[in-house]
Motif scaffolding. Structure first.
Motif, PDB file in Angstrom:
ATOM      1  N   GLU A 272       0.829  -1.221   0.000  1.00 28.84           N
ATOM      2  CA  GLU A 272       0.000   0.000   0.000  1.00 28.84           C
ATOM      3  C   GLU A 272       0.861   1.268   0.000  1.00 28.84           C
ATOM      4  O   GLU A 272       0.443   2.309  -0.489  1.00 28.84           O
ATOM      5  N   ALA A 273       2.069   1.159   0.537  1.00 25.40           N
ATOM      6  CA  ALA A 273       2.958   2.334   0.613  1.00 25.40           C
ATOM      7  C   ALA A 273       3.845   2.488  -0.631  1.00 25.40           C
ATOM      8  O   ALA A 273       4.681   3.379  -0.697  1.00 25.40           O
ATOM      9  N   THR A 274       3.672   1.596  -1.618  1.00 23.41           N
ATOM     10  CA  THR A 274       4.535   1.587  -2.816  1.00 23.41           C
ATOM     11  C   THR A 274       3.775   2.089  -4.044  1.00 23.41           C
ATOM     12  O   THR A 274       2.582   1.808  -4.192  1.00 23.41           O
ATOM     13  N   LYS A 275       4.461   2.813  -4.910  1.00 25.26           N
ATOM     14  CA  LYS A 275       3.819   3.320  -6.143  1.00 25.26           C
ATOM     15  C   LYS A 275       3.701   2.213  -7.193  1.00 25.26           C
ATOM     16  O   LYS A 275       4.693   1.591  -7.567  1.00 25.26           O
ATOM     17  N   PHE A 276       2.476   1.976  -7.639  1.00 22.81           N
ATOM     18  CA  PHE A 276       2.189   1.046  -8.730  1.00 22.81           C
ATOM     19  C   PHE A 276       1.711   1.870  -9.921  1.00 22.81           C
ATOM     20  O   PHE A 276       0.768   2.645  -9.799  1.00 22.81           O
ATOM     21  N   SER A 277       2.373   1.717 -11.079  1.00 26.71           N
ATOM     22  CA  SER A 277       2.044   2.520 -12.270  1.00 26.71           C
ATOM     23  C   SER A 277       1.140   1.740 -13.225  1.00 26.71           C
ATOM     24  O   SER A 277       0.966   0.521 -13.087  1.00 26.71           O
ATOM     25  N   GLU A 278       0.618   2.442 -14.237  1.00 24.88           N
ATOM     26  CA  GLU A 278      -0.174   1.773 -15.289  1.00 24.88           C
ATOM     27  C   GLU A 278       0.769   0.868 -16.081  1.00 24.88           C
ATOM     28  O   GLU A 278       1.790   1.338 -16.593  1.00 24.88           O
ATOM     29  N   PRO A 279       0.448  -0.420 -16.221  1.00 25.29           N
ATOM     30  CA  PRO A 279       1.353  -1.319 -16.951  1.00 25.29           C
ATOM     31  C   PRO A 279       1.308  -1.104 -18.464  1.00 25.29           C
ATOM     32  O   PRO A 279       0.321  -0.595 -18.990  1.00 25.29           O
ATOM     33  N   ILE A 280       2.390  -1.513 -19.139  1.00 23.67           N
ATOM     34  CA  ILE A 280       2.437  -1.394 -20.607  1.00 23.67           C
ATOM     35  C   ILE A 280       1.733  -2.578 -21.285  1.00 23.67           C
ATOM     36  O   ILE A 280       1.456  -2.549 -22.482  1.00 23.67           O
ATOM     37  N   CYS A 281       1.474  -3.647 -20.508  1.00 22.69           N
ATOM     38  CA  CYS A 281       0.725  -4.797 -21.025  1.00 22.69           C
ATOM     39  C   CYS A 281       0.110  -5.518 -19.827  1.00 22.69           C
ATOM     40  O   CYS A 281       0.535  -5.308 -18.683  1.00 22.69           O
ATOM     41  N   PRO A 282      -0.886  -6.379 -20.056  1.00 20.62           N
ATOM     42  CA  PRO A 282      -1.533  -7.053 -18.926  1.00 20.62           C
ATOM     43  C   PRO A 282      -0.603  -8.038 -18.206  1.00 20.62           C
ATOM     44  O   PRO A 282       0.286  -8.631 -18.819  1.00 20.62           O
ATOM     45  N   VAL A 283      -0.836  -8.183 -16.905  1.00 20.03           N
ATOM     46  CA  VAL A 283      -0.208  -9.256 -16.130  1.00 20.03           C
ATOM     47  C   VAL A 283      -1.306 -10.263 -15.818  1.00 20.03           C
ATOM     48  O   VAL A 283      -2.421  -9.886 -15.447  1.00 20.03           O
ATOM     49  N   TYR A 284      -1.003 -11.529 -16.022  1.00 16.63           N
ATOM     50  CA  TYR A 284      -1.960 -12.604 -15.695  1.00 16.63           C
ATOM     51  C   TYR A 284      -1.591 -13.074 -14.289  1.00 16.63           C
ATOM     52  O   TYR A 284      -0.543 -13.679 -14.091  1.00 16.63           O
ATOM     53  N   GLN A 285      -2.446 -12.748 -13.316  1.00 15.62           N
ATOM     54  CA  GLN A 285      -2.061 -12.947 -11.925  1.00 15.62           C
ATOM     55  C   GLN A 285      -2.484 -14.302 -11.372  1.00 15.62           C
ATOM     56  O   GLN A 285      -3.532 -14.852 -11.739  1.00 15.62           O
ATOM     57  N   ASN A 286      -1.659 -14.812 -10.463  1.00 14.38           N
ATOM     58  CA  ASN A 286      -1.809 -16.168  -9.933  1.00 14.38           C
ATOM     59  C   ASN A 286      -3.184 -16.469  -9.347  1.00 14.38           C
ATOM     60  O   ASN A 286      -3.752 -17.525  -9.595  1.00 14.38           O
ATOM     61  N   VAL A 287      -3.699 -15.546  -8.533  1.00 21.75           N
ATOM     62  CA  VAL A 287      -4.911 -15.888  -7.768  1.00 21.75           C
ATOM     63  C   VAL A 287      -6.194 -15.771  -8.586  1.00 21.75           C
ATOM     64  O   VAL A 287      -7.200 -16.384  -8.236  1.00 21.75           O
ATOM     65  N   VAL A 288      -6.144 -14.990  -9.691  1.00 20.35           N
ATOM     66  CA  VAL A 288      -7.369 -14.825 -10.495  1.00 20.35           C
ATOM     67  C   VAL A 288      -7.252 -15.478 -11.876  1.00 20.35           C
ATOM     68  O   VAL A 288      -8.255 -15.691 -12.546  1.00 20.35           O
ATOM     69  N   ALA A 289      -6.027 -15.783 -12.290  1.00 16.88           N
ATOM     70  CA  ALA A 289      -5.762 -16.460 -13.570  1.00 16.88           C
ATOM     71  C   ALA A 289      -6.396 -15.742 -14.759  1.00 16.88           C
ATOM     72  O   ALA A 289      -6.995 -16.368 -15.634  1.00 16.88           O
ATOM     73  N   LYS A 290      -6.278 -14.413 -14.757  1.00 19.67           N
ATOM     74  CA  LYS A 290      -6.760 -13.657 -15.919  1.00 19.67           C
ATOM     75  C   LYS A 290      -5.967 -12.360 -16.045  1.00 19.67           C
ATOM     76  O   LYS A 290      -5.220 -11.980 -15.136  1.00 19.67           O
ATOM     77  N   ALA A 291      -6.154 -11.679 -17.178  1.00 18.27           N
ATOM     78  CA  ALA A 291      -5.404 -10.454 -17.477  1.00 18.27           C
ATOM     79  C   ALA A 291      -5.865  -9.306 -16.590  1.00 18.27           C
ATOM     80  O   ALA A 291      -7.062  -9.032 -16.500  1.00 18.27           O
ATOM     81  N   ILE A 292      -4.900  -8.630 -15.955  1.00 14.42           N
ATOM     82  CA  ILE A 292      -5.201  -7.480 -15.102  1.00 14.42           C
ATOM     83  C   ILE A 292      -4.331  -6.300 -15.551  1.00 14.42           C
ATOM     84  O   ILE A 292      -3.130  -6.456 -15.786  1.00 14.42           O
ATOM     85  N   THR A 293      -4.950  -5.123 -15.639  1.00 15.13           N
ATOM     86  CA  THR A 293      -4.192  -3.918 -15.992  1.00 15.13           C
ATOM     87  C   THR A 293      -4.388  -2.792 -14.975  1.00 15.13           C
ATOM     88  O   THR A 293      -3.671  -1.798 -15.019  1.00 15.13           O
ATOM     89  N   SER A 294      -5.343  -2.936 -14.056  1.00 16.06           N
ATOM     90  CA  SER A 294      -5.583  -1.885 -13.059  1.00 16.06           C
ATOM     91  C   SER A 294      -4.570  -1.985 -11.920  1.00 16.06           C
ATOM     92  O   SER A 294      -4.482  -3.026 -11.256  1.00 16.06           O
ATOM     93  N   PRO A 295      -3.794  -0.904 -11.665  1.00 17.71           N
ATOM     94  CA  PRO A 295      -2.809  -0.958 -10.573  1.00 17.71           C
ATOM     95  C   PRO A 295      -3.425  -1.347  -9.218  1.00 17.71           C
ATOM     96  O   PRO A 295      -2.813  -2.095  -8.459  1.00 17.71           O
TER      97      PRO A 295
END
Length: 296
Positions: free
Chosen positions: A215-238
């Protein structure tokens, strides 16, 4: 035709990893030295000359694997990922590759995650086990039944590829599960040499510590989707990326489903960046037509 870059997790480390990069690439050398400064000890020396035992400690392993992957990626000329993913810890390397996280910030988070997980392991002595050649649904059902009948914690932790799972939980829960998995027809069910029950509810103390750091770290808009482990789908929202990264500590790594989602979204070529070839093997089992390669 889309190109996916994928990043390995804990367990892929080996003594000597990254040494070639350090010696032959000035950019890599600079990043290793920056990492030494950030961590306050010469982790590069442990990577290049440490024993397997040195590299097994969670608080060394996680930054070590992250560094090897993130630095190897930084040296790829003109890397243009259409999508990224990482197995467990590898998700942090993936988030550097798609520019959600800065290298330094990701390293600090990985270091906090590692020490928090180490502490959680000490609070709750626990372990993990591999289960081979049993259907995913059967493994899930057996875990659920044990938790309901005994109150012991045991959950599916890694869906690595079809019929190759890792379960996680209390030592007693895992012991009971191994017997039940074998009785149900598993080809093998064996305890893994790990420090504790990663990706299970027993990691809750670590989750709280990591959440505060994220929560204390800056997360920016990604240049492409990340497929995350717990949801197994493309995510682009920081904000979603943060939430999923926090939940990953107590949730399952849905690697099978994640690769299937990447393929459904057009991935044909998978490049594993970092130590080992484990993910290349898993991708080939999940999607036989995939073109796989590695950068280490």
């Amino acid at each position: 035709m889309k190109h996916a870059y994928i990043f390995p997790g804990q367990g892929s480390q080996f003594s000597g990893m990254g040494k070639n990069l350090y010696e032959k690439n000035p950019e890599a050398k600079d990043l290793f030295e920056r990492a030494n400064d950030i961590l306050g000890f010469r982790i590069s020396d442990l990577l290049f000359t440490g024993t397997d035992e040195d590299l097994k400690q969670t608080n060394v392993t996680q930054p070590a694997v992250f560094l090897h992957s993130a630095i190897a990626y930084a040296t790829i000329p003109d890397a243009r990922p259409d999508m990224v993913a990482g197995h467990s810890l590898g998700e942090f390397s993936a988030l550097v590759a798609n520019k959600t996280l800065q290298f330094e910030d990701a390293l600090k988070l990985v270091s906090i995650r590692a020490s928090a997980m180490q502490k959680a392991c000490e609070i709750n002595p626990s372990t993990m086990a591999a289960v081979l050649a049993l259907d995913d649904a059967k493994v899930e059902a057996i875990c659920k039944e044990i938790m309901e009948d005994t109150g012991e914690v045991v959950v599916p932790a890694n869906f690595n590829c079809p019929r190759q799972l890792v379960i996680s939980g209390s030592k007693k829960g895992i012991e009971i599960a191994i017997e039940k998995m074998k009785a149900a027809g598993a080809k093998r069910a064996l305890v893994l040499p790990v420090g504790g029950a990663f990706h299970s509810p027993l990691m809750k103390p670590a989750k709280e510590e990591l959440a505060a750091a994220i929560e204390a770290t800056k997360f920016s808009e990604p240049i492409c989707p990340v497929y995350q482990n717990v949801v197994a789908k493309a995510i682009t929202s920081p904000e979603e990326i943060k939430t999923n990264l926090i939940n990953q500590l107590t949730g399952a790594v849905r690697w099978t489903q994640l690769v299937q989602a990447m393929v459904a979204d057009g991935a044909t070529h998978f490049t594993e960046v970092g130590p080992g070839k484990v993910l290349q093997g898993l991708v080939s089992k999940i999607f036989k037509e995939a073109v796989v390669s590695g950068v280490s």
